[in-house]
Structures are given as structure tokens and as C-alpha cells.
Write a protein that holds these residues in place. Sequence first.
Motif, PDB file in Angstrom:
ATOM      1  N   ILE A 122       0.835  -1.210   0.000  1.00 61.49           N
ATOM      2  CA  ILE A 122       0.000   0.000   0.000  1.00 61.49           C
ATOM      3  C   ILE A 122       0.868   1.259   0.000  1.00 61.49           C
ATOM      4  N   SER A 123       2.095   1.135   0.513  1.00 58.68           N
ATOM      5  CA  SER A 123       3.032   2.266   0.494  1.00 58.68           C
ATOM      6  C   SER A 123       3.424   2.639  -0.931  1.00 58.68           C
ATOM      7  N   LYS A 124       3.394   1.662  -1.831  1.00 62.47           N
ATOM      8  CA  LYS A 124       3.673   1.945  -3.249  1.00 62.47           C
ATOM      9  C   LYS A 124       2.607   2.884  -3.814  1.00 62.47           C
ATOM     10  N   PHE A 125       1.369   2.640  -3.396  1.00 61.00           N
ATOM     11  CA  PHE A 125       0.253   3.489  -3.824  1.00 61.00           C
ATOM     12  C   PHE A 125       0.434   4.915  -3.309  1.00 61.00           C
ATOM     13  N   TYR A 126       0.711   5.029  -2.013  1.00 57.80           N
ATOM     14  CA  TYR A 126       0.913   6.347  -1.413  1.00 57.80           C
ATOM     15  C   TYR A 126       2.142   7.043  -1.991  1.00 57.80           C
ATOM     16  N   ALA A 127       3.207   6.274  -2.205  1.00 59.21           N
ATOM     17  CA  ALA A 127       4.428   6.840  -2.790  1.00 59.21           C
ATOM     18  C   ALA A 127       4.142   7.371  -4.191  1.00 59.21           C
ATOM     19  N   GLY A 128       3.306   6.631  -4.930  1.00 61.09           N
ATOM     20  CA  GLY A 128       2.907   7.082  -6.265  1.00 61.09           C
ATOM     21  C   GLY A 128       2.189   8.417  -6.229  1.00 61.09           C
ATOM     22  N   ILE A 129       1.316   8.603  -5.238  1.00 60.15           N
ATOM     23  CA  ILE A 129       0.601   9.870  -5.057  1.00 60.15           C
ATOM     24  C   ILE A 129       1.584  10.986  -4.714  1.00 60.15           C
ATOM     25  N   CYS A 130       2.514  10.682  -3.800  1.00 60.51           N
ATOM     26  CA  CYS A 130       3.511  11.681  -3.377  1.00 60.51           C
ATOM     27  C   CYS A 130       4.388  12.120  -4.546  1.00 60.51           C
ATOM     28  N   PHE A 131       4.876  11.152  -5.307  1.00 59.53           N
ATOM     29  CA  PHE A 131       5.708  11.476  -6.468  1.00 59.53           C
ATOM     30  C   PHE A 131       4.936  12.361  -7.453  1.00 59.53           C
ATOM     31  N   TYR A 132       3.657  12.051  -7.626  1.00 61.99           N
ATOM     32  CA  TYR A 132       2.823  12.850  -8.534  1.00 61.99           C
ATOM     33  C   TYR A 132       2.718  14.285  -8.036  1.00 61.99           C
ATOM     34  N   LYS A 133       2.423  14.446  -6.762  1.00 64.19           N
ATOM     35  CA  LYS A 133       2.271  15.780  -6.185  1.00 64.19           C
ATOM     36  C   LYS A 133       3.574  16.584  -6.232  1.00 64.19           C
ATOM     37  N   LEU A 134       4.709  15.865  -6.195  1.00 66.47           N
ATOM     38  CA  LEU A 134       6.013  16.530  -6.266  1.00 66.47           C
ATOM     39  C   LEU A 134       6.476  16.760  -7.703  1.00 66.47           C
TER      40      LEU A 134
ATOM     41  N   LYS B 287       5.814   4.445 -12.144  1.00 62.86           N
ATOM     42  CA  LYS B 287       6.546   3.233 -11.744  1.00 62.86           C
ATOM     43  C   LYS B 287       5.979   2.644 -10.456  1.00 62.86           C
ATOM     44  N   MET B 288       5.748   3.511  -9.473  1.00 64.12           N
ATOM     45  CA  MET B 288       5.219   3.057  -8.185  1.00 64.12           C
ATOM     46  C   MET B 288       3.809   2.497  -8.339  1.00 64.12           C
ATOM     47  N   MET B 289       2.974   3.208  -9.069  1.00 66.06           N
ATOM     48  CA  MET B 289       1.584   2.780  -9.250  1.00 66.06           C
ATOM     49  C   MET B 289       1.510   1.440  -9.990  1.00 66.06           C
ATOM     50  N   ARG B 290       2.369   1.259 -10.961  1.00 64.33           N
ATOM     51  CA  ARG B 290       2.386  -0.009 -11.695  1.00 64.33           C
ATOM     52  C   ARG B 290       2.798  -1.173 -10.802  1.00 64.33           C
ATOM     53  N   ASN B 291       3.674  -0.905  -9.861  1.00 69.23           N
ATOM     54  CA  ASN B 291       4.145  -1.964  -8.948  1.00 69.23           C
ATOM     55  C   ASN B 291       3.159  -2.252  -7.816  1.00 69.23           C
ATOM     56  N   PHE B 292       2.222  -1.348  -7.623  1.00 72.89           N
ATOM     57  CA  PHE B 292       1.209  -1.525  -6.575  1.00 72.89           C
ATOM     58  C   PHE B 292       0.194  -2.584  -6.996  1.00 72.89           C
TER      59      PHE B 292
ATOM     60  N   SER C 287      -8.092  -0.153  -7.613  1.00 71.41           N
ATOM     61  CA  SER C 287      -7.531  -0.488  -8.923  1.00 71.41           C
ATOM     62  C   SER C 287      -7.893   0.581  -9.951  1.00 71.41           C
ATOM     63  N   SER C 288      -9.121   1.064  -9.902  1.00 74.75           N
ATOM     64  CA  SER C 288      -9.552   2.144 -10.799  1.00 74.75           C
ATOM     65  C   SER C 288      -8.734   3.404 -10.563  1.00 74.75           C
ATOM     66  N   ILE C 289      -8.554   3.745  -9.296  1.00 76.81           N
ATOM     67  CA  ILE C 289      -7.781   4.938  -8.951  1.00 76.81           C
ATOM     68  C   ILE C 289      -6.329   4.778  -9.391  1.00 76.81           C
ATOM     69  N   LYS C 290      -5.801   3.572  -9.218  1.00 75.49           N
ATOM     70  CA  LYS C 290      -4.424   3.272  -9.638  1.00 75.49           C
ATOM     71  C   LYS C 290      -4.219   3.628 -11.111  1.00 75.49           C
ATOM     72  N   TYR C 291      -5.079   3.081 -11.987  1.00 78.69           N
ATOM     73  CA  TYR C 291      -4.921   3.335 -13.421  1.00 78.69           C
ATOM     74  C   TYR C 291      -5.286   4.768 -13.787  1.00 78.69           C
ATOM     75  N   GLY C 292      -6.201   5.364 -13.022  1.00 83.83           N
ATOM     76  CA  GLY C 292      -6.523   6.774 -13.228  1.00 83.83           C
ATOM     77  C   GLY C 292      -5.334   7.670 -12.927  1.00 83.83           C
ATOM     78  N   MET C 293      -4.613   7.342 -11.836  1.00 85.71           N
ATOM     79  CA  MET C 293      -3.412   8.100 -11.472  1.00 85.71           C
ATOM     80  C   MET C 293      -2.319   7.932 -12.519  1.00 85.71           C
ATOM     81  N   ILE C 294      -2.181   6.721 -13.029  1.00 84.48           N
ATOM     82  CA  ILE C 294      -1.196   6.474 -14.096  1.00 84.48           C
ATOM     83  C   ILE C 294      -1.556   7.309 -15.328  1.00 84.48           C
ATOM     84  N   GLY C 295      -2.861   7.348 -15.623  1.00 82.30           N
ATOM     85  CA  GLY C 295      -3.338   8.176 -16.727  1.00 82.30           C
ATOM     86  C   GLY C 295      -3.010   9.647 -16.522  1.00 82.30           C
ATOM     87  N   ASP C 296      -3.241  10.146 -15.314  1.00 82.66           N
ATOM     88  CA  ASP C 296      -2.931  11.546 -14.995  1.00 82.66           C
ATOM     89  C   ASP C 296      -1.442  11.845 -15.179  1.00 82.66           C
TER      90      ASP C 296
END
Length: 213
Positions: free
Chosen positions: A92-104, A112-117, A125-134
Motif C-alpha cells: 500500500i506504500s507503493k500506492f501512497y508513494a505514487g501519489i507523493c511522487f505525482y504531487k512533487l 513506476k510506483m503505481m504499476r508496482n502496486f 484499482s480504478s484509482i491506480k490506473y486513473g493516477m497512471i493516466g494523470d
Amino acid sequence: MKNFNLCLFLKKKKIMVFFLSIIVITTGSCFFYKKFFLSLSEEKALEELNYAQKYLSQGAIDKALNKKKLKIPYLGFYGIVTKYPFTKAGNISKFYAGICFYKLGNYKESIKMMRNFSAKDEFLSSIKYGMIGDAFAQIRNKNEALKNYVKAANIRENEITTPLYYYKAALLTFSMKKYKNSKFFLKKIEKKYPTFLHQKNVEKYLMFIENKL
């Protein structure tokens, strides 16, 4: 001949005993690893996760991620991923790390983080691919962004993520001047999700596209 058969039988028996021993030892080792090592790691990782989430809730993104190993006594999401990769907290930290990297603004690391989550929950799962899309949209890879928005929308139909990611797909294709594609996504929202938050915008875009086509 009997002695030969007996020797052959004993030889086969020894081989079977050897392989059975290997299986027992391997199974026992796996059980020990899961029972003691992983459970201990889970506890430590979960404790670290709680602190990282607190920083994130306070808006302290750098501290929450802590990739630069700031002078704080906690690992942060990046450290948890690195140190406890096989734990649930590590995942789950991969998910949060993905959000943090995006915000930074580090979009490639976010992808990379979101794909590994590993998201077992369909909503996540929807949010994961949505974040990757963003993230792909931010680095102007519109085709990959679109692919991930559509995937996010279709994982499981619901009133929240499905219209949201169809809307993002519609805006993206609109910006690419692919008006027929944009109309397709907007029509889906109009017909199936009349209570969507941006329904008025959907109507405006549809009117514009109708005139354009």
C-alpha cells in the motif's frame, strides 16, 4: 536376480526419502518465514506506515515520502517500499508513494510506483490506473494516458470512478481534436450517469462537438 531387484528397490526408496525430506524442509522453512519473519516485518512496516500517513494528512509530502532520507526518525513511504517490499504495508506504500511522487511533479516515478502496486480492491484499482493516466497526461503521452483512463473506467462500473475517468478520457480526446471519440465518452456519461458532478460541462462539450461535426 532377487538381490538385484532388492538393491534397485532400496535405491529408489532412498531417492524417494531424500526428495520427501527436501519437500518437508522446504515447506517448514516457508512456514517459519511466513509465520515469524513476515509477521514481524508486517508489524514494523505498519507502524512506519502510520507515521507516513500522518505526514501525508498534514500535507508534508516530502516527509511522507522521505526519499531524500530527511532527518526524521521514520522511513516514509519510499523507505517502507524499499525495506519491507513483501508486506501488505509495503504494497500500500507503493500506492501512497505514487501519489507523493505525482504531487512533487516526479511523474515517471509516480507511474513506476503505481504499476508496482498490487490493487485487489476494484475501487483502488480504478484509482491506480486513473493516477497512471494523470501522470502520462502530465508528461504529454496522451495515448498512454487515454489507455489508462479507459482501463480505469472499465474495471468495474460504478457511479464514482466510471464517469470520472470517462470524463477525463473525453477531455483528453477533445484536446487531441478527436471529437468523435470525445463524443462517445461524453454520451456514455450523459446516458448512464445523469448525476455526475460535471454533467453541465458534459452537455456544453456535447453541444460544441455537435456543431463542430
